[in-house]
Design a protein around this motif. Structure first.
Motif, mmCIF file in Angstrom:
data_model
loop_
_atom_site.group_PDB
_atom_site.id
_atom_site.type_symbol
_atom_site.label_atom_id
_atom_site.label_comp_id
_atom_site.label_asym_id
_atom_site.label_seq_id
_atom_site.Cartn_x
_atom_site.Cartn_y
_atom_site.Cartn_z
ATOM 1 N N LEU A 196 0.827 -1.198 0.000
ATOM 2 C CA LEU A 196 0.000 0.000 0.000
ATOM 3 C C LEU A 196 0.865 1.254 0.000
ATOM 4 C CD1 LEU A 196 -2.916 1.096 0.145
ATOM 5 C CD2 LEU A 196 -2.663 1.086 2.633
ATOM 6 N N LEU A 197 1.900 1.270 0.816
ATOM 7 C CA LEU A 197 2.807 2.410 0.855
ATOM 8 C C LEU A 197 3.508 2.600 -0.489
ATOM 9 C CD1 LEU A 197 4.136 4.626 2.594
ATOM 10 C CD2 LEU A 197 5.904 2.962 3.150
ATOM 11 N N GLY A 198 3.967 1.511 -1.097
ATOM 12 C CA GLY A 198 4.598 1.598 -2.406
ATOM 13 C C GLY A 198 3.646 2.111 -3.470
ATOM 14 N N TYR A 199 2.401 1.665 -3.426
ATOM 15 C CA TYR A 199 1.398 2.124 -4.381
ATOM 16 C C TYR A 199 1.160 3.625 -4.236
ATOM 17 C CZ TYR A 199 -3.100 2.824 -6.627
ATOM 18 O OH TYR A 199 -4.117 3.303 -7.413
ATOM 19 N N VAL A 200 0.966 4.081 -3.008
ATOM 20 C CA VAL A 200 0.699 5.507 -2.773
ATOM 21 C C VAL A 200 1.893 6.348 -3.196
ATOM 22 C CG1 VAL A 200 0.310 7.242 -0.969
ATOM 23 C CG2 VAL A 200 -1.004 5.120 -0.973
ATOM 24 N N LEU A 201 3.094 5.937 -2.821
ATOM 25 C CA LEU A 201 4.274 6.704 -3.213
ATOM 26 C C LEU A 201 4.458 6.696 -4.728
ATOM 27 C CD1 LEU A 201 6.828 5.727 -0.428
ATOM 28 C CD2 LEU A 201 5.581 7.872 -0.693
ATOM 29 N N GLY A 202 4.190 5.577 -5.385
ATOM 30 C CA GLY A 202 4.281 5.506 -6.838
ATOM 31 C C GLY A 202 3.278 6.415 -7.516
ATOM 32 N N ARG A 203 2.063 6.446 -7.005
ATOM 33 C CA ARG A 203 1.038 7.325 -7.575
ATOM 34 C C ARG A 203 1.426 8.790 -7.419
ATOM 35 N NH1 ARG A 203 -3.544 6.004 -10.481
ATOM 36 N NH2 ARG A 203 -4.545 7.723 -9.416
ATOM 37 N N ARG A 204 1.943 9.134 -6.251
ATOM 38 C CA ARG A 204 2.359 10.529 -6.024
ATOM 39 C C ARG A 204 3.523 10.896 -6.928
ATOM 40 N NH1 ARG A 204 0.931 13.274 -0.871
ATOM 41 N NH2 ARG A 204 2.626 14.572 -1.592
ATOM 42 N N HIS A 205 4.454 9.971 -7.108
ATOM 43 C CA HIS A 205 5.591 10.224 -7.978
ATOM 44 C C HIS A 205 5.126 10.366 -9.424
ATOM 45 C CE1 HIS A 205 9.740 10.164 -9.265
ATOM 46 N NE2 HIS A 205 9.410 9.264 -10.181
ATOM 47 N N GLY A 206 4.183 9.535 -9.855
ATOM 48 C CA GLY A 206 3.641 9.627 -11.197
ATOM 49 C C GLY A 206 2.892 10.911 -11.447
ATOM 50 N N ARG A 207 2.166 11.374 -10.436
ATOM 51 C CA ARG A 207 1.437 12.630 -10.544
ATOM 52 C C ARG A 207 2.388 13.817 -10.692
ATOM 53 N NH1 ARG A 207 -2.775 12.681 -5.939
ATOM 54 N NH2 ARG A 207 -3.847 10.911 -6.817
ATOM 55 N N ARG A 208 3.500 13.734 -9.998
ATOM 56 C CA ARG A 208 4.485 14.806 -10.034
ATOM 57 C C ARG A 208 5.133 14.894 -11.421
ATOM 58 N NH1 ARG A 208 9.253 13.986 -6.234
ATOM 59 N NH2 ARG A 208 10.041 12.912 -8.047
ATOM 60 N N ASP A 209 5.300 13.741 -12.084
ATOM 61 C CA ASP A 209 5.925 13.733 -13.410
ATOM 62 C C ASP A 209 5.003 14.274 -14.506
ATOM 63 O OD1 ASP A 209 8.221 12.736 -12.361
ATOM 64 O OD2 ASP A 209 7.864 10.643 -12.971
ATOM 65 N N LYS A 210 3.698 14.274 -14.286
ATOM 66 C CA LYS A 210 2.757 14.731 -15.331
ATOM 67 C C LYS A 210 2.772 16.218 -15.503
ATOM 68 C CE LYS A 210 -0.516 10.990 -15.352
ATOM 69 N NZ LYS A 210 -1.877 10.591 -15.150
#
Length: 90
Positions: free
Chosen positions: A76-90
């Motif tokens: 869950l932590l990896g998923y949330v951090l990945g989503r936040r990182h992906g959002r930042r790249d957009k």
């Protein structure tokens, strides 16, 4: 990072893990539940529990459930951090 800094970080991680084992190799392993029970018994000698567990699993099942809980939390932590990182790249 260079190979030297990776080796330094790996050595530091090994030292952090090995230091407690080297300093007290015969120390008993006790969890926070044991420490809390001992603290309550020391501060209130006549205390009686007013609840009881409805199921007491074996040590193997308890360890498996704990590992599953840790894996779920890490996922869950990896998923949330990945989503936040992906959002930042957009």
């Amino acid at each position: 990072m260079t190979a030297r800094s990776n080796a330094l970080l790996l050595g530091l991680a090994v030292l952090i893990v090995a230091a407690p084992l080297a300093l007290r190799p015969d120390a008993p392993f006790g969890g926070t539940d044991d420490a809390a029970s001992e603290a309550v018994a020391a501060s209130h000698p006549g205390y009686e529990k007013w609840t009881a567990p409805f199921w007491t699993p074996s040590k193997e099942v308890e360890s498996t459930l704990f590992a599953l809980q840790a894996a779920f939390g890490a996922g869950l932590l990896g998923y949330v951090l990945g989503r936040r990182h992906g959002r930042r790249d957009k």
